[in-house]
Design a protein around this motif. Sequence first.
Motif, PDB file in Angstrom:
ATOM      1  N   THR A   1       1.919   3.753   4.719  1.00  0.00           N
ATOM      2  CA  THR A   1       3.047   3.555   3.799  1.00  0.00           C
ATOM      3  C   THR A   1       2.767   2.366   2.887  1.00  0.00           C
ATOM      4  O   THR A   1       2.999   2.424   1.673  1.00  0.00           O
TER       5      THR A   1
ATOM      6  N   GLU B   1      -0.150   1.185   2.040  1.00  0.00           N
ATOM      7  CA  GLU B   1      -1.223   1.538   1.103  1.00  0.00           C
ATOM      8  C   GLU B   1      -0.693   2.375  -0.050  1.00  0.00           C
ATOM      9  O   GLU B   1      -1.118   2.212  -1.197  1.00  0.00           O
ATOM     10  N   ARG B   2       0.244   3.263   0.227  1.00  0.00           N
ATOM     11  CA  ARG B   2       0.826   4.093  -0.837  1.00  0.00           C
ATOM     12  C   ARG B   2       1.588   3.234  -1.844  1.00  0.00           C
ATOM     13  O   ARG B   2       1.512   3.450  -3.048  1.00  0.00           O
ATOM     14  N   TYR B   3       2.326   2.242  -1.333  1.00  0.00           N
ATOM     15  CA  TYR B   3       3.070   1.365  -2.233  1.00  0.00           C
ATOM     16  C   TYR B   3       2.135   0.476  -3.034  1.00  0.00           C
ATOM     17  O   TYR B   3       2.386   0.182  -4.214  1.00  0.00           O
TER      18      TYR B   3
ATOM     19  N   THR C   1      -0.907   1.286  -3.943  1.00  0.00           N
ATOM     20  CA  THR C   1      -1.494   2.167  -4.960  1.00  0.00           C
ATOM     21  C   THR C   1      -0.489   2.471  -6.053  1.00  0.00           C
ATOM     22  O   THR C   1      -0.823   2.505  -7.242  1.00  0.00           O
ATOM     23  N   SER C   2       0.771   2.658  -5.661  1.00  0.00           N
ATOM     24  CA  SER C   2       1.830   2.942  -6.637  1.00  0.00           C
ATOM     25  C   SER C   2       2.004   1.765  -7.593  1.00  0.00           C
ATOM     26  O   SER C   2       2.179   1.953  -8.801  1.00  0.00           O
TER      27      SER C   2
ATOM     28  N   THR D   1       1.249  14.916  -5.193  1.00  0.00           N
ATOM     29  CA  THR D   1       0.795  13.526  -5.221  1.00  0.00           C
ATOM     30  C   THR D   1       1.554  12.739  -6.285  1.00  0.00           C
ATOM     31  O   THR D   1       2.012  11.616  -6.043  1.00  0.00           O
TER      32      THR D   1
ATOM     33  N   LYS E   1       5.073  11.984  -5.151  1.00  0.00           N
ATOM     34  CA  LYS E   1       5.132  10.932  -4.127  1.00  0.00           C
ATOM     35  C   LYS E   1       5.066   9.546  -4.760  1.00  0.00           C
ATOM     36  O   LYS E   1       5.782   8.628  -4.359  1.00  0.00           O
ATOM     37  N   TYR E   2       4.217   9.396  -5.779  1.00  0.00           N
ATOM     38  CA  TYR E   2       4.139   8.103  -6.463  1.00  0.00           C
ATOM     39  C   TYR E   2       5.426   7.818  -7.233  1.00  0.00           C
ATOM     40  O   TYR E   2       5.902   6.671  -7.278  1.00  0.00           O
TER      41      TYR E   2
ATOM     42  N   ASN F   1       7.987   6.624  -4.840  1.00  0.00           N
ATOM     43  CA  ASN F   1       7.781   5.213  -4.507  1.00  0.00           C
ATOM     44  C   ASN F   1       8.390   4.323  -5.583  1.00  0.00           C
ATOM     45  O   ASN F   1       9.037   3.314  -5.293  1.00  0.00           O
TER      46      ASN F   1
END
Length: 241
Positions: A132, A134-136, A138-139, A183, A186-187, A190
């Motif tokens: 989670t 890492e996704r934020y 990257t976002s 994908t 999802k971004y 975020n």
Amino acid sequence: MNKTFNLLFFIKKNKIRTNGTAPIYLRITIEGKIADIAAKRYIDPQKWDIKAHKAVGNTQEIKTLNLYLKTLEQKVYDYHYEMLKEENDVTAIGLKSKLLGTDREKRMLIPIFQEHNNKVEALVGQDFAPGTLERYKTSLKHTQEFLNWKYKISDIDITKIDHAFIMDYDFWLRSERKCANNTAIKYIKNFKKIMRLCMANGWLSKDPFLGYKAKLKSWNVLISQKKKSKRFMTKNLHQRD
């Protein structure tokens, strides 16, 4: 305690432009203290009624100008009433700042996003999984790249983020970043959490995501699309043979 409060429009003849028009100003007077605001409109001094504090004439241009001035005047009255309800000590300068938007603290997107990520990182293993975080991260990186791509800036005032911003961001993720539908969404989700955070803190008065609709594609749909694509490619190969 009630304070004397007055509004009037006037023109500044000492600032006449080369085309002969003079700028119109709105004067706010509270308890004898004055604050002038540029109305961002101009007029031929010969068409201005000094006593009535408005433009004179029957043309559509004059009617539109007077309507604009009346709307601006009403906006000041509304802000004055709003400040009185909040029990603020209303002053001419304070009311001017409220109207111009200089009374509020400017809040920038990237520090807000980074602070959110820092809090997520502190709770990894408790409330959040490493993925989670890492996704934020990257976002946030994508958001910074988008700002540079679209606006040539490194940060933005959150009040400048609107529906068009969201749509352009969505487009950028799909076109420039080559993100698949799920994908990209999802971004965007975020990013939406950051906007909801701003809304919850009272920093935004309007949700920029209003009107934005995007759907995640189920695995069945994705598999079906892959099968169709494979059949299409196979068919083309047979036709070539």
